[in-house]
Motif scaffolding. Structure first.
Motif, mmCIF file in Angstrom:
data_model
loop_
_atom_site.group_PDB
_atom_site.id
_atom_site.type_symbol
_atom_site.label_atom_id
_atom_site.label_comp_id
_atom_site.label_asym_id
_atom_site.label_seq_id
_atom_site.Cartn_x
_atom_site.Cartn_y
_atom_site.Cartn_z
ATOM 1 N N MET A 33 0.956 -1.120 0.280
ATOM 2 C CA MET A 33 0.015 0.116 0.096
ATOM 3 C C MET A 33 1.361 1.606 -0.132
ATOM 4 N N THR A 34 0.492 2.402 -0.729
ATOM 5 C CA THR A 34 1.474 3.397 -0.854
ATOM 6 C C THR A 34 0.918 4.465 0.026
ATOM 7 N N ASP A 35 2.129 5.179 1.142
ATOM 8 C CA ASP A 35 1.594 5.572 1.765
ATOM 9 C C ASP A 35 2.091 7.438 0.829
ATOM 10 N N TYR A 36 1.567 8.565 1.450
ATOM 11 C CA TYR A 36 1.295 9.917 0.768
ATOM 12 C C TYR A 36 2.002 11.058 1.605
ATOM 13 N N SER A 37 3.043 12.016 1.013
ATOM 14 C CA SER A 37 3.090 12.895 2.423
ATOM 15 C C SER A 37 1.904 14.492 1.334
ATOM 16 N N ASN A 38 1.501 14.913 2.053
ATOM 17 C CA ASN A 38 0.156 15.892 1.655
ATOM 18 C C ASN A 38 1.172 17.318 1.199
ATOM 19 N N ILE A 39 1.344 17.728 -0.030
ATOM 20 C CA ILE A 39 2.112 19.231 -0.174
ATOM 21 C C ILE A 39 0.682 20.063 -0.648
ATOM 22 N N MET A 40 0.067 21.241 0.426
ATOM 23 C CA MET A 40 -0.591 21.914 -0.153
ATOM 24 C C MET A 40 -2.381 20.903 -0.141
ATOM 25 N N GLY A 41 -2.425 20.135 -0.053
ATOM 26 C CA GLY A 41 -3.706 19.604 0.252
ATOM 27 C C GLY A 41 -3.539 18.248 -0.976
ATOM 28 N N ILE A 42 -2.121 18.592 -1.395
ATOM 29 C CA ILE A 42 -2.082 17.694 -2.561
ATOM 30 C C ILE A 42 -1.629 16.658 -2.075
ATOM 31 N N PRO A 43 -1.886 15.073 -2.469
ATOM 32 C CA PRO A 43 -0.896 13.837 -1.781
ATOM 33 C C PRO A 43 -0.295 13.203 -2.530
ATOM 34 N N VAL A 44 1.019 13.275 -2.237
ATOM 35 C CA VAL A 44 2.265 12.499 -3.544
ATOM 36 C C VAL A 44 2.547 11.680 -3.082
ATOM 37 N N PRO A 45 2.437 10.923 -3.860
ATOM 38 C CA PRO A 45 2.780 8.910 -3.739
ATOM 39 C C PRO A 45 4.331 9.270 -2.728
ATOM 40 N N LYS A 46 4.843 8.370 -1.965
ATOM 41 C CA LYS A 46 5.909 8.321 -1.581
ATOM 42 C C LYS A 46 6.831 7.024 -2.244
ATOM 43 N N LEU A 47 7.840 7.427 -3.906
ATOM 44 C CA LEU A 47 7.799 6.365 -4.311
ATOM 45 C C LEU A 47 9.096 7.359 -4.809
ATOM 46 N N ALA A 51 1.753 22.870 -8.229
ATOM 47 C CA ALA A 51 1.001 23.138 -6.722
ATOM 48 C C ALA A 51 0.275 24.334 -6.336
ATOM 49 N N MET A 52 0.980 24.987 -6.755
ATOM 50 C CA MET A 52 0.633 27.210 -5.958
ATOM 51 C C MET A 52 -0.842 27.262 -7.016
ATOM 52 N N SER A 53 -1.128 26.921 -8.716
ATOM 53 C CA SER A 53 -1.408 27.005 -9.318
ATOM 54 C C SER A 53 -2.837 26.537 -8.739
ATOM 55 N N CYS A 54 -3.151 25.324 -8.621
ATOM 56 C CA CYS A 54 -4.027 24.397 -8.138
ATOM 57 C C CYS A 54 -4.904 25.362 -6.791
ATOM 58 N N GLN A 55 -4.101 26.071 -5.882
ATOM 59 C CA GLN A 55 -4.749 26.351 -5.382
ATOM 60 C C GLN A 55 -5.641 27.681 -5.818
ATOM 61 N N GLN A 56 -5.625 27.932 -6.943
ATOM 62 C CA GLN A 56 -6.897 28.875 -6.650
ATOM 63 C C GLN A 56 -7.353 28.250 -8.302
ATOM 64 N N ASP A 57 -7.194 27.302 -9.128
ATOM 65 C CA ASP A 57 -7.355 27.043 -10.558
ATOM 66 C C ASP A 57 -8.236 25.933 -9.834
ATOM 67 N N ALA A 58 -9.612 25.630 -9.831
ATOM 68 C CA ALA A 58 -10.669 24.470 -9.790
ATOM 69 C C ALA A 58 -10.150 23.216 -10.912
ATOM 70 N N GLU A 59 -9.837 24.013 -12.299
ATOM 71 C CA GLU A 59 -9.666 22.932 -12.977
ATOM 72 C C GLU A 59 -8.698 22.136 -12.962
ATOM 73 N N LEU A 60 -7.427 23.235 -12.797
ATOM 74 C CA LEU A 60 -6.257 22.564 -12.203
ATOM 75 C C LEU A 60 -6.146 21.132 -11.533
ATOM 76 N N ARG A 61 -7.208 21.802 -10.765
ATOM 77 C CA ARG A 61 -6.723 20.560 -9.390
ATOM 78 C C ARG A 61 -7.447 19.565 -9.435
ATOM 79 N N GLY A 62 -8.517 19.555 -10.266
ATOM 80 C CA GLY A 62 -8.511 18.926 -10.459
ATOM 81 C C GLY A 62 -8.554 17.432 -12.014
ATOM 82 N N ILE A 63 -7.735 18.012 -12.705
ATOM 83 C CA ILE A 63 -6.664 17.763 -13.431
ATOM 84 C C ILE A 63 -5.533 16.605 -12.383
ATOM 85 N N VAL A 64 -4.881 17.439 -11.300
ATOM 86 C CA VAL A 64 -3.928 16.624 -10.591
ATOM 87 C C VAL A 64 -4.596 15.595 -9.511
#
Length: 250
Positions: free
Chosen positions: A1-15, A46-59
């Motif tokens: 099972m993959t563990d994650y680190s949270n970067i500004m609300g974005i879960p980045v896998p620990k790989l 990561a910064m753009s995702c804080q204001q750009d809902a479309e980009l956040r959805g893509i990520v």
């Protein structure tokens, strides 16, 4: 099972890099045609995702995220949930070419100017004879040609679609056409085709070990200074970032 680190609300896998390549190898071994979208997450995205809902959805909808740059890794360490290492788009591209050379993968190169794109394709064919560059397209095409480019990629059906249109343009372009590209893996790699082609010099290994590749690029390309201003802003906001409490159920 993959563990994650949270970067500004974005879960980045620990790989690690080998684990990332192994995951992509596994996807290609399955021989499925559903596109596997890899997003190399850098501070700008990561910064753009804080204001750009479309980009956040893509990520959020990406199949795999990687830590593109030491800034992402350092923030994870400061928040005491460390990522093991950076997995940049450029390094990942070279690792995929190595793996593809052994396994006979096909690649399509999208991005950079025509001369750089052509030279990158030629050098890949020379250095990685086991790789097939089945198609290529420079990145300075008009938006009216988007569908022509997408249709060409679909006709070539590459194992790996390399998109060097810059972030987050590459991520948007892939996402908007992911159901018809007929590629198996797509990854945005920033300006990596310039490095493959030798038109932009990669930082020497000692600079990379010191995590000062950004400074090397700035010294060699002073015009990047405005873009580099995002790094301290990102670091401060990411370190102080607080998770939003879930909405209460009425």
């Amino acid at each position: 099972m993959t563990d994650y680190s949270n970067i500004m609300g974005i879960p980045v896998p620990k790989l690690t890099m080998p684990e990332t390549v192994a995951r992509i190898q596994g996807v290609l071994a399955e021989r499925k045609r559903k596109l596997f979208h890899v997003v190399t997450l850098n501070p700008e995205i990561a910064m753009s995702c804080q204001q750009d809902a479309e980009l956040r959805g893509i990520v959020d909808g990406a199949d795999l995220l990687t830590a593109d740059g030491i800034g992402i890794v350092l923030v994870s360490r400061m928040r005491r949930n460390p990522l093991p290492e950076r997995v940049t788009g450029c390094d990942l591209l070279f690792e995929l070419l190595e793996a593809g050379n052994r396994s006979g993968w096909s690649f399509y190169l999208l991005g950079a100017d025509e001369a750089t794109n052509r030279r990158a394709a030629d050098l890949i064919r020379q250095r990685y004879p086991g790789v097939s560059v089945v198609g290529r397209q420079h990145g300075y095409f008009d938006p009216s040609e988007d569908e022509r480019v997408a249709a060409d990629i679909a006709a070539k059906r590459p194992d790996v679609l390399v998109v060097a249109l810059g972030a987050p343009k590459a991520e948007r372009w892939i996402h908007a056409r992911k159901d018809r590209l007929q590629a198996r893996v797509a990854v945005g790699v920033g300006g990596s085709l310039d490095i493959v082609a030798g038109t932009v010099k990669r930082a020497p290994a000692v600079w990379q070990r010191l995590h000062a590749e950004w400074l090397f690029r700035l010294l060699n390309q002073p015009s990047r200074w405005r873009r580099q201003l995002i790094l301290p802003r990102f670091a401060l906001k990411a370190i102080l970032y607080k998770e939003r409490a879930p909405a209460r159920q009425s």
